[in-house]
Structures are given as C-alpha cells and as structure tokens.
Scaffold this active site. Structure first.
Site, PDB file in Angstrom:
ATOM      1  N   HIS A 170      -2.255 -79.906-151.529  1.00  5.42           N
ATOM      2  CA  HIS A 170      -2.492 -79.028-150.545  1.00  5.42           C
ATOM      3  C   HIS A 170      -3.732 -78.085-150.561  1.00  5.42           C
ATOM      4  CE1 HIS A 170       0.755 -80.497-147.808  1.00  5.42           C
ATOM      5  NE2 HIS A 170       1.406 -80.798-148.837  1.00  5.42           N
ATOM      6  N   ASP A 380     -10.381 -72.722-149.554  1.00  3.47           N
ATOM      7  CA  ASP A 380      -9.066 -73.013-148.844  1.00  3.47           C
ATOM      8  C   ASP A 380      -9.055 -74.536-148.975  1.00  3.47           C
ATOM      9  OD1 ASP A 380      -6.747 -72.501-147.336  1.00  3.47           O
ATOM     10  OD2 ASP A 380      -7.720 -71.454-145.855  1.00  3.47           O
TER      11      ASP A 380
HETATM   12  P1  ADQ Z   1      -1.600 -71.940-146.377  1.00  5.67           P
HETATM   13  O1  ADQ Z   1      -2.504 -71.192-147.431  1.00  5.67           O
HETATM   14  O2  ADQ Z   1      -0.428 -71.124-145.795  1.00  5.67           O
HETATM   15  O3  ADQ Z   1      -1.321 -73.549-146.682  1.00  5.67           O
HETATM   16  P2  ADQ Z   1      -2.946 -72.297-143.643  1.00  5.67           P
HETATM   17  O4  ADQ Z   1      -3.240 -73.749-143.696  1.00  5.67           O
HETATM   18  O5  ADQ Z   1      -3.844 -71.557-142.914  1.00  5.67           O
HETATM   19  O6  ADQ Z   1      -2.606 -71.624-145.052  1.00  5.67           O
HETATM   20  O7  ADQ Z   1      -1.586 -72.423-143.038  1.00  5.67           O
HETATM   21  C1  ADQ Z   1      -0.739 -71.303-142.663  1.00  5.67           C
HETATM   22  C2  ADQ Z   1       0.220 -71.652-141.679  1.00  5.67           C
HETATM   23  O8  ADQ Z   1       0.877 -70.395-141.315  1.00  5.67           O
HETATM   24  C3  ADQ Z   1      -0.308 -71.826-140.250  1.00  5.67           C
HETATM   25  O9  ADQ Z   1       0.523 -72.838-139.692  1.00  5.67           O
HETATM   26  C4  ADQ Z   1      -0.437 -70.706-139.357  1.00  5.67           C
HETATM   27  O10 ADQ Z   1      -0.192 -70.847-137.884  1.00  5.67           O
HETATM   28  C5  ADQ Z   1       0.867 -70.036-139.870  1.00  5.67           C
HETATM   29  N1  ADQ Z   1       0.518 -68.419-139.762  1.00  5.67           N
HETATM   30  C6  ADQ Z   1      -0.229 -67.810-140.273  1.00  5.67           C
HETATM   31  N2  ADQ Z   1      -0.138 -66.449-139.843  1.00  5.67           N
HETATM   32  C7  ADQ Z   1       1.184 -66.144-139.077  1.00  5.67           C
HETATM   33  C8  ADQ Z   1       1.905 -65.033-138.521  1.00  5.67           C
HETATM   34  N3  ADQ Z   1       1.709 -64.117-138.806  1.00  5.67           N
HETATM   35  N4  ADQ Z   1       3.013 -65.539-137.882  1.00  5.67           N
HETATM   36  C9  ADQ Z   1       3.297 -66.943-137.904  1.00  5.67           C
HETATM   37  N5  ADQ Z   1       2.730 -68.020-138.374  1.00  5.67           N
HETATM   38  C10 ADQ Z   1       1.609 -67.739-139.142  1.00  5.67           C
HETATM   39  C11 ADQ Z   1      -1.549 -74.511-147.638  1.00  5.67           C
HETATM   40  C12 ADQ Z   1      -3.296 -74.283-148.213  1.00  5.67           C
HETATM   41  C13 ADQ Z   1      -4.061 -74.628-146.982  1.00  5.67           C
HETATM   42  C14 ADQ Z   1      -3.690 -75.896-146.171  1.00  5.67           C
HETATM   43  C15 ADQ Z   1      -2.134 -75.785-145.988  1.00  5.67           C
HETATM   44  C16 ADQ Z   1      -1.556 -77.399-145.201  1.00  5.67           C
HETATM   45  O11 ADQ Z   1      -3.661 -73.489-148.543  1.00  5.67           O
HETATM   46  O12 ADQ Z   1      -5.537 -74.718-147.255  1.00  5.67           O
HETATM   47  O13 ADQ Z   1      -4.346 -75.999-145.084  1.00  5.67           O
HETATM   48  O14 ADQ Z   1      -1.430 -75.543-147.050  1.00  5.67           O
HETATM   49  O15 ADQ Z   1      -1.967 -78.469-146.354  1.00  5.67           O
END
Ligand code: ADQ
Length: 477
Positions: A170, A380
C-alpha cells in the site's frame, strides 16, 4: 458474531492476511469487551469477494497480550494473530514504522535500524504465515497486504506450495539506492518473491522492484516478470492503483443531512469566502507542516485574509508511541498556535485544528463544506483522501491541490499539482486554487470525477484478483 475453535473444516478458499483485522477489540467503560467494525476501504472492497468465497481474514485484533479464538462475522471468518507488548514495540512500532516506513517514503525522516527489531519482524511474520497456512484450503488464493508482512509470501510458500499467493504493497516502494541501505535487503526481496503476483500502487514502484531483483539477487527479468531458476517459477510485478467506494461515498455526500451539516460547518468557521481543508493521519510523510506554513505565510504576507479563506485541519492520532510522531505533533500544534495568535479573531481562528477521528458522515460534510482540498504529502503510496474529496463533489465544484509525490497524482491529472518542498510554489498554487474561476474549477472536477467513477475500489480488487488467477495458470516455467 459466533465463536468457535479452529479445526480442519474451517479451512477457506480465499484468505486475506493483513496486519490488522477489519474489526477492533474495544474495552467498554463497563468493563465488557466488544468488537467494532473498522470502516476501512479494504474491508469494503473485499467484503463481496469474502462472502462469495466464504473467505477468512488473518490479522492482529488490535490489543496486545490477548489470545482470541477465530470467529465468524458477517460471512467472514476472522482469525486473530496474537501480539505481545514487546512484539508491538519491536515488530510494529520498531521495524515496520521506524525502519521500513521512513525508508520506503524517500527517507523524509531518518530510518532507524535495530537488529532485535528485525529478529522480531521475522518471528511475527512467521506466525502470520503459519496461521494462514493452517486456515487456507487446498489450492486456495491467499492475498497478503502491506509492508508489515513482506516475508509472509516466502514463508507461506515453503509450507504450502499448492497456494496461489498475491501480495499488495500500500505504500511506495523505494528507488534502488535507498532500498540498498536496508541491512536485510535480500531477505525482504526473497520474502516478496514467494508471491505469484506482487502488486504496487504506481508503475515506478514495480520498476524499482524489478531493478532490485536484477541488481541485488542477480535474477533475470522481462517486462513485468521475474524468473526464479531455482524453483522454476515466474513472479509478476505490476501496478494496481487502489481506489475507494465512490458510489457509497457520493450517496452519503448527497444526503440532505450531510448538506445541512456542511452549511453548519461553514457558519461555525465564520462564513469565509473560501474554506481550505486538510485531512490526514498525523504523519510526517503527509506534508502537514509544509501546508500550514504556506497558509500562514500567505496571511503574513497580506496576500490572504481570514475573511477570504480559513483552513480546517483534521489530523487523526497515529503511532503516538513512536518518537518522530510525538515531535511532529508538537511542531504542528506550535505552528498552528502561532498562526492563530497572529491572525485569528475572537471566535474566528485562522486554522481550526482537530486532533481526532471523525465518522464518515462528518467527513463527507467536511468535504462538502470545503472549497479547496489541500493534499500535500512529501511521499504517499496513493492518498485516498484526495479521491474521497473528488467523490463527494457531485456538483463538480471545488478544487483539489495535490502533491505530485502522491500516487493519486498519476490519475487525478486535472488537480492543481504541487511540489510540497517548494514553499513559494505551494503558496502560489494555494492562492490559485482559492481564486480559480468557477468554470475552470468545474472543468477540472468533472474530468477527475469521470475518471474516478470508472476506477473504483471494486475495479481495483477485481483487477488484482483476476491477474492473480491468470498467474496461477501459468506460474510454472
Ligand atoms: P494512509 O497513510 O492511512 O494509508 P490515506 O490513503 O490518505 O492514508 O487513507 C487515510 C484514511 O483515513 C482515509 O480513508 C481518510 O478518510 C481517513 N481519515 C483521515 N483522517 C481522518 C479523520 N480525522 N477521521 C476519520 N477518518 C480519517 C495507506 C497509504 C496510502 C494509501 C492507503 C491505501 O499510506 O498511500 O492510499 O494506505 O492503500
């Protein structure tokens, strides 16, 4: 939810192996224990496949030092893998999050290498592999996820050569010069090569992996294939950009309750002309300080006033016991305090900051309230937040400022792309997004939405699993 002990008849034809189970064990205030479903994208994507195939999910239950028997939940078999407090510190916080995480994210923080952490990573990976080997039926498909479990494919294949094994990373996979720093670099590559198919977010990551197989293991490769002469196997490495449940999120965004809450949010932050929004896990790869600094400088320079724009920054608490994360939290909060001290008014801060998790409905309302979404990671794998914002803008309004170092930039090409290391460029582009003509914003958003609707998380899961199935048919030389 029913509980029963594992036996032969519990074997499943489709098994997902991930660091965490899709549910969390929660200690209730009254002393009882309950389970709460985590609404992650991966669970949503895999739920139909899980049900169709009577699947099992192997993962840690989220609390250390407990043993939980496998149990059924919503048509899925959940198989907990126990972790001790020491393993949590060494395998998870140590090797996974203080060695691999920064190394794989372009060393935006210095990776720490400790031999005990590595030993623990090996033994925990072995436990996950043993559990998967027990639960997988003859010829089953096993799909292993992410950087915490890179040795599982090889360990699993050693016990169960009959399985079809897929792996999906991921996060980014680093360029050869950075990966080469890892003291256990060959072991990790060999671990991954236990899979039939290794999936990455971006094509560049697959290219890095193929180059490393040639350079560090002396293997020959052809297009997306790595040839393993010792075992007569072929492994494929390809990009499968992950996505979100676009229709589900859009439906939530269209709900009149969500729209009413969005209006309320606008009023709560003082009805400025524009609302900027940042939503991230509080992680040093996400470029949170860079974004806030740029916004603060725009106010300092007089290019922007809080009547024109305010920023809402949501930061989910993350890895709070790792030192780098504690430092980051202090930096972010100090910076916000300074900017609010200089530019806020009573009842109207320049930056509204929440160090909290919010539910999906509140998140959708925030996406609806925001005129400009600012996504500025230094590196990312994908960044789902950028896609979630686009999914919620069903009326084709709003602008997305997106770092070119996020995987999502390969797909959301009509975003305002930025280099978050360039503060001046970031400032100009934020200003550009705030003042973008409505017609131009609509043109960009419409194009991004057209793409996203076609490329949702179902399509991602099917693409990965179909490719894995094809591989199964011609995995032998
Ligand atoms: P993450 O590094 O966790 O994931 P991201 O892809 O942005 O990053 O996902 C974060 C998730 O958490 C999103 O669904 C978002 O809506 C949720 N979120 C963020 N802040 C929040 C809050 N305050 N309250 C509730 N929900 C919140 C890792 C990798 C990424 C990759 C994903 C999936 O680092 O690059 O996109 O896995 O493969």
């Amino acid at each position: 939810m029913t509980s029963s002990t594992s036996n032969e008849s519990d074997q499943r034809g489709f098994v997902v192996v991930a660091n965490r189970l899709p549910i969390d064990r929660v200690n209730e205030p009254d002393g009882t224990v309950s389970w709460r479903r985590s609404p992650g994208g991966l669970v949503t994507a895999l739920e139909p496949v899980m049900r169709r195939n009577n699947g099992a999910w192997v993962g840690w239950a989220g609390a250390p030092d407990i043993e939980v028997e496998p149990f059924d939940d919503g048509g899925m078999r959940l198989v907990p893998v126990p972790l001790s407090t020491r393993e949590l510190a060494e395998y998870y916080e140590g090797f996974s999050n203080a060695s691999l995480w920064p190394l794989y994210h372009d060393v935006v923080a210095p990776p720490v290498f400790q031999r005990e952490w590595w030993e623990c990573y090996v033994s925990v990976n072995r436990r996950f592999a043993d559990t998967a080997a027990r639960i997988a039926a003859d010829g089953a498909t096993v799909w292993v996820h992410d950087y915490q479990l890179q040795l599982v494919p090889e360990l699993l294949r050693a016990q169960r050569p009959d399985l079809r094994i897929g792996f999906f990373l991921h996060i980014p996979f680093p360029p050869t010069e950075l990966f080469a720093r890892l003291p256990w670099r060959q072991r990790i590559l060999r671990g991954l090569l236990g899979a039939d198919l290794v999936g990455f977010q971006r094509p560049g990551a697959a290219t890095n992996f193929l180059a490393l197989c040639r350079r560090l293991l002396g293997l020959s490769t052809q297009r997306d294939r790595v040839f393993l002469p010792d075992s007569d196997r072929v492994v494929r490495a390809r990009a499968f950009p992950i996505s979100i449940d676009v229709a589900g999120l859009e439906q939530l965004a269209r709900d009149p309750k969500t729209e009413a809450r969005a209006k309320e949010i606008r009023e709560e932050v003082g009805n400025p002309k524009r609302i900027l929004l940042g939503v991230d896990r509080l992680d040093y790869t996400k470029g949170i300080t860079e974004r806030i600094r740029a916004f603060g400088e725009l106010l300092d320079d007089g290019d922007l006033t809080t009547d024109e724009a305010v920023l809402i920054q949501l930061a989910v608490p993350s890895r709070e016991r790792v030192e780098q994360y504690q430092i980051l939290r202090d930096d972010v909060e100090l910076l916000i305090g300074r900017i609010n001290g200089a530019h806020g008014r009573i009842g109207q801060p320049a930056i509204t900051y929440l160090h909290n998790t919010v539910d999906r409905a509140e998140l959708a309302a925030l996406f609806r309230a925001a005129d400009v979404m600012v996504v500025t990671p230094l590196r990312d794998g994908m960044n789902l937040v950028a896609k979630e914002y686009v999914a919620c803008r069903y009326d084709n309004t709003g602008s997305l400022v997106l770092s070119e170092f996020a995987g999502a930039a390969d797909e959301l090409k009509q975003a305002i792309l930025v280099n978050p290391f360039d503060v001046d460029g970031l400032k100009q582009n934020i200003l550009h997004a705030i003042r973008l003509e409505e017609r131009e914003a609509t043109r960009r958003m419409r194009a991004m939405r057209r793409y996203l609707v076609e490329h949702d998380v179902d399509r991602w899961a099917s693409a990965c699993l179909n490719a894995l199935r094809e591989d199964g048919d011609n995995a032998r030389l």
